[in-house]
Structures are given as C-alpha cells and as structure tokens.
Motif scaffolding. Structure first.
Motif, PDB file in Angstrom:
ATOM      1  N   CYS A  84       0.834  -1.201   0.000  1.00 43.63           N
ATOM      2  CA  CYS A  84       0.000   0.000   0.000  1.00 43.63           C
ATOM      3  C   CYS A  84       0.871   1.254   0.000  1.00 43.63           C
ATOM      4  CB  CYS A  84      -0.926   0.010   1.215  1.00 43.63           C
ATOM      5  SG  CYS A  84      -1.947   1.499   1.326  1.00 43.63           S
ATOM      6  N   GLY A  85       0.592   2.154  -0.920  1.00 42.37           N
ATOM      7  CA  GLY A  85       1.329   3.405  -1.026  1.00 42.37           C
ATOM      8  C   GLY A  85       0.999   4.404   0.075  1.00 42.37           C
ATOM      9  N   TYR A  86      -0.053   4.139   0.843  1.00 42.20           N
ATOM     10  CA  TYR A  86      -0.443   5.050   1.921  1.00 42.20           C
ATOM     11  C   TYR A  86       0.036   4.551   3.285  1.00 42.20           C
ATOM     12  CZ  TYR A  86      -3.199   8.089   4.908  1.00 42.20           C
ATOM     13  OH  TYR A  86      -3.576   9.001   5.866  1.00 42.20           O
ATOM     14  N   CYS A  87      -0.352   3.314   3.649  1.00 42.44           N
ATOM     15  CA  CYS A  87      -0.014   2.820   4.994  1.00 42.44           C
ATOM     16  C   CYS A  87       1.117   1.789   5.007  1.00 42.44           C
ATOM     17  CB  CYS A  87      -1.250   2.244   5.691  1.00 42.44           C
ATOM     18  SG  CYS A  87      -1.806   0.633   5.052  1.00 42.44           S
ATOM     19  N   GLY A  88       1.521   1.315   3.810  1.00 43.79           N
ATOM     20  CA  GLY A  88       2.632   0.368   3.727  1.00 43.79           C
ATOM     21  C   GLY A  88       2.269  -1.091   3.961  1.00 43.79           C
ATOM     22  N   SER A  89       1.001  -1.377   4.196  1.00 41.81           N
ATOM     23  CA  SER A  89       0.586  -2.767   4.413  1.00 41.81           C
ATOM     24  C   SER A  89       0.851  -3.616   3.170  1.00 41.81           C
ATOM     25  CB  SER A  89      -0.913  -2.839   4.740  1.00 41.81           C
ATOM     26  OG  SER A  89      -1.179  -2.248   5.975  1.00 41.81           O
ATOM     27  N   ILE A  90       1.202  -4.867   3.392  1.00 47.00           N
ATOM     28  CA  ILE A  90       1.341  -5.821   2.293  1.00 47.00           C
ATOM     29  C   ILE A  90      -0.048  -6.374   2.008  1.00 47.00           C
ATOM     30  CG2 ILE A  90       2.383  -7.983   1.530  1.00 47.00           C
ATOM     31  CD1 ILE A  90       4.353  -5.603   1.914  1.00 47.00           C
ATOM     32  N   VAL A  91      -0.498  -6.234   0.772  1.00 50.47           N
ATOM     33  CA  VAL A  91      -1.843  -6.639   0.374  1.00 50.47           C
ATOM     34  C   VAL A  91      -1.740  -7.843  -0.555  1.00 50.47           C
ATOM     35  CG1 VAL A  91      -3.973  -5.901  -0.749  1.00 50.47           C
ATOM     36  CG2 VAL A  91      -2.625  -4.251   0.577  1.00 50.47           C
ATOM     37  N   HIS A  92      -2.369  -8.930  -0.148  1.00 57.16           N
ATOM     38  CA  HIS A  92      -2.340 -10.159  -0.939  1.00 57.16           C
ATOM     39  C   HIS A  92      -3.505 -10.173  -1.915  1.00 57.16           C
ATOM     40  CE1 HIS A  92       0.804 -11.752   1.607  1.00 57.16           C
ATOM     41  NE2 HIS A  92       0.109 -11.313   2.647  1.00 57.16           N
TER      42      HIS A  92
ATOM     43  N   GLY B 152     -11.746 -15.168  -6.907  1.00 61.74           N
ATOM     44  CA  GLY B 152     -12.070 -14.845  -8.288  1.00 61.74           C
ATOM     45  C   GLY B 152     -12.209 -13.356  -8.544  1.00 61.74           C
ATOM     46  N   SER B 153     -12.232 -12.551  -7.481  1.00 61.07           N
ATOM     47  CA  SER B 153     -12.310 -11.097  -7.623  1.00 61.07           C
ATOM     48  C   SER B 153     -10.901 -10.516  -7.658  1.00 61.07           C
ATOM     49  CB  SER B 153     -13.083 -10.486  -6.450  1.00 61.07           C
ATOM     50  OG  SER B 153     -14.421 -10.859  -6.491  1.00 61.07           O
ATOM     51  N   PHE B 154     -10.824  -9.224  -7.898  1.00 56.60           N
ATOM     52  CA  PHE B 154      -9.544  -8.540  -7.977  1.00 56.60           C
ATOM     53  C   PHE B 154      -9.520  -7.398  -6.980  1.00 56.60           C
ATOM     54  CE2 PHE B 154     -10.532 -10.401 -12.027  1.00 56.60           C
ATOM     55  CZ  PHE B 154      -9.383 -11.122 -12.302  1.00 56.60           C
ATOM     56  N   ARG B 155      -8.473  -7.345  -6.168  1.00 58.29           N
ATOM     57  CA  ARG B 155      -8.356  -6.280  -5.170  1.00 58.29           C
ATOM     58  C   ARG B 155      -7.608  -5.106  -5.793  1.00 58.29           C
ATOM     59  NH1 ARG B 155      -9.274  -6.297  -0.072  1.00 58.29           N
ATOM     60  NH2 ARG B 155      -8.827  -8.436   0.454  1.00 58.29           N
ATOM     61  N   ASN B 156      -8.197  -3.919  -5.652  1.00 55.66           N
ATOM     62  CA  ASN B 156      -7.520  -2.734  -6.163  1.00 55.66           C
ATOM     63  C   ASN B 156      -7.354  -1.661  -5.095  1.00 55.66           C
ATOM     64  OD1 ASN B 156     -10.092  -1.849  -5.858  1.00 55.66           O
ATOM     65  ND2 ASN B 156     -10.397  -1.225  -7.969  1.00 55.66           N
ATOM     66  N   HIS B 157      -7.577  -2.023  -3.846  1.00 60.55           N
ATOM     67  CA  HIS B 157      -7.365  -1.082  -2.757  1.00 60.55           C
ATOM     68  C   HIS B 157      -6.915  -1.854  -1.511  1.00 60.55           C
ATOM     69  CE1 HIS B 157     -11.624  -2.290  -2.411  1.00 60.55           C
ATOM     70  NE2 HIS B 157     -11.389  -2.258  -1.114  1.00 60.55           N
ATOM     71  N   CYS B 158      -6.304  -1.123  -0.606  1.00 60.79           N
ATOM     72  CA  CYS B 158      -5.786  -1.721   0.623  1.00 60.79           C
ATOM     73  C   CYS B 158      -6.937  -2.045   1.569  1.00 60.79           C
ATOM     74  CB  CYS B 158      -4.827  -0.730   1.282  1.00 60.79           C
ATOM     75  SG  CYS B 158      -4.192  -1.274   2.883  1.00 60.79           S
ATOM     76  N   PRO B 159      -7.007  -3.268   2.099  1.00 64.68           N
ATOM     77  CA  PRO B 159      -8.075  -3.622   3.024  1.00 64.68           C
ATOM     78  C   PRO B 159      -7.893  -3.004   4.414  1.00 64.68           C
ATOM     79  CG  PRO B 159      -6.589  -5.459   2.795  1.00 64.68           C
ATOM     80  CD  PRO B 159      -6.140  -4.413   1.812  1.00 64.68           C
TER      81      PRO B 159
ATOM     82  N   CYS C 247      -6.415   0.378   5.135  1.00 63.47           N
ATOM     83  CA  CYS C 247      -6.723   1.819   5.153  1.00 63.47           C
ATOM     84  C   CYS C 247      -7.701   2.232   4.059  1.00 63.47           C
ATOM     85  CB  CYS C 247      -5.440   2.631   5.035  1.00 63.47           C
ATOM     86  SG  CYS C 247      -4.621   2.484   3.421  1.00 63.47           S
ATOM     87  N   LEU C 248      -8.006   1.326   3.127  1.00 64.18           N
ATOM     88  CA  LEU C 248      -8.934   1.506   2.014  1.00 64.18           C
ATOM     89  C   LEU C 248      -8.414   2.417   0.902  1.00 64.18           C
ATOM     90  CD1 LEU C 248     -12.363   1.726   3.895  1.00 64.18           C
ATOM     91  CD2 LEU C 248     -11.133  -0.315   3.110  1.00 64.18           C
ATOM     92  N   TYR C 249      -7.167   2.877   0.991  1.00 63.89           N
ATOM     93  CA  TYR C 249      -6.594   3.683  -0.087  1.00 63.89           C
ATOM     94  C   TYR C 249      -6.348   2.816  -1.317  1.00 63.89           C
ATOM     95  CZ  TYR C 249      -5.700   8.213   2.101  1.00 63.89           C
ATOM     96  OH  TYR C 249      -5.836   9.451   2.651  1.00 63.89           O
ATOM     97  N   SER C 250      -6.377   3.456  -2.469  1.00 60.15           N
ATOM     98  CA  SER C 250      -6.119   2.802  -3.746  1.00 60.15           C
ATOM     99  C   SER C 250      -5.059   3.628  -4.471  1.00 60.15           C
ATOM    100  CB  SER C 250      -7.424   2.756  -4.557  1.00 60.15           C
ATOM    101  OG  SER C 250      -7.256   2.056  -5.754  1.00 60.15           O
ATOM    102  N   LYS C 251      -4.765   3.259  -5.705  1.00 61.63           N
ATOM    103  CA  LYS C 251      -3.819   4.017  -6.511  1.00 61.63           C
ATOM    104  C   LYS C 251      -4.436   4.240  -7.880  1.00 61.63           C
ATOM    105  CE  LYS C 251       1.064   4.421  -7.449  1.00 61.63           C
ATOM    106  NZ  LYS C 251       2.379   3.838  -7.265  1.00 61.63           N
ATOM    107  N   HIS C 252      -4.292   5.426  -8.415  1.00 59.59           N
ATOM    108  CA  HIS C 252      -4.857   5.790  -9.713  1.00 59.59           C
ATOM    109  C   HIS C 252      -3.995   5.172 -10.822  1.00 59.59           C
ATOM    110  CE1 HIS C 252      -6.442   9.262 -12.446  1.00 59.59           C
ATOM    111  NE2 HIS C 252      -6.716   8.061 -12.917  1.00 59.59           N
ATOM    112  N   LEU C 253      -4.339   3.935 -11.196  1.00 56.04           N
ATOM    113  CA  LEU C 253      -3.563   3.206 -12.201  1.00 56.04           C
ATOM    114  C   LEU C 253      -4.274   3.086 -13.546  1.00 56.04           C
ATOM    115  CD1 LEU C 253      -2.274   0.225 -10.017  1.00 56.04           C
ATOM    116  CD2 LEU C 253      -1.013   2.282 -10.692  1.00 56.04           C
ATOM    117  N   ASP C 254      -5.601   3.112 -13.541  1.00 58.45           N
ATOM    118  CA  ASP C 254      -6.377   2.804 -14.748  1.00 58.45           C
ATOM    119  C   ASP C 254      -7.073   4.033 -15.330  1.00 58.45           C
ATOM    120  OD1 ASP C 254      -5.722   0.186 -14.139  1.00 58.45           O
ATOM    121  OD2 ASP C 254      -7.708  -0.310 -13.352  1.00 58.45           O
ATOM    122  N   ASP C 255      -7.137   4.069 -16.665  1.00 60.07           N
ATOM    123  CA  ASP C 255      -8.046   4.988 -17.348  1.00 60.07           C
ATOM    124  C   ASP C 255      -9.392   4.283 -17.507  1.00 60.07           C
ATOM    125  OD1 ASP C 255      -6.243   7.122 -17.646  1.00 60.07           O
ATOM    126  OD2 ASP C 255      -5.412   6.245 -19.472  1.00 60.07           O
TER     127      ASP C 255
END
Length: 102
Positions: free
Chosen positions: A12-20, A25-32, A34-42
């Motif tokens: 995580c770019g905000y809190c530093g947690s390692i996110v697995h 079958g789903s895809f994680r796009n944010h930290c569980p 702190c809930l922060y995400s990263k603006h990667l997609d258009d």
C-alpha cells in the motif's frame, strides 16, 4: 494485461501494508487496512493512467447490483471512482474504516 497479472499483491502506497491478491475470483484494487487505492487505470484493468496518484477513500455508496462501494478521490487529479468492497471474510476490507466513511 492478463487477468492473472492484474490480480497480484502489492504494498500500500499510503499505509505500507502488504496486500495479498484475493482468492475468490475477484480482484483487489485497494488496501483492506486503510482503504486507499492508486490511480492506475483509465479504464478498469488497463493500467494506462499517467497520474499514479493515491486514491483517498472519501465515502460509501450502495449500488443495487454491486452492493456497497468505496468512493475514492485522487489526491493529485481529483478524479473520483468507485470500487466494490471486498467480501466479509478473512480477506475483507476493514469494517471499522468502512463505518468511518459512512
């Protein structure tokens, strides 16, 4: 980009947690944590955004088809996006953080 590569772990770019990656079958796009995400997609999954800013969780909304979603706002370009909350299991998002946003 292959869906397998898209479903990879990250730090995580905000809190530093390692996110697995999720295993349901789903895809994680944010930290569980702190809930922060990263603006990667258009567009979802394309990883083509030039911004790369942190996406701050700013609220919760309920989608009749997708359930509860986190509203994220980019700390650099102010883009707002919504992301589905991870199921409530051992890989779930922090319920305390979700409640704070409500």
């Amino acid at each position: 980009m292959s869906r397998k590569k898209e479903n990879s772990g990250f730090s995580c770019g905000y809190c530093g947690s390692i996110v697995h990656p999720l295993s349901n079958g789903s895809f994680r796009n944010h930290c569980p944590v702190c809930l922060y995400s990263k603006h990667l997609d258009d567009k979802p999954g394309d990883r083509n955004s030039d911004c790369k800013g942190l996406m701050q969780p700013i609220g919760i909304k309920n989608n009749s088809r997708k359930g509860l979603q986190i509203i994220h706002k980019c700390t650099i370009c102010d883009l707002e996006k919504v992301n589905k909350i991870a199921d409530f299991d051992h890989q779930s998002d922090s319920i305390n953080k979700i409640i704070e946003l409500m």
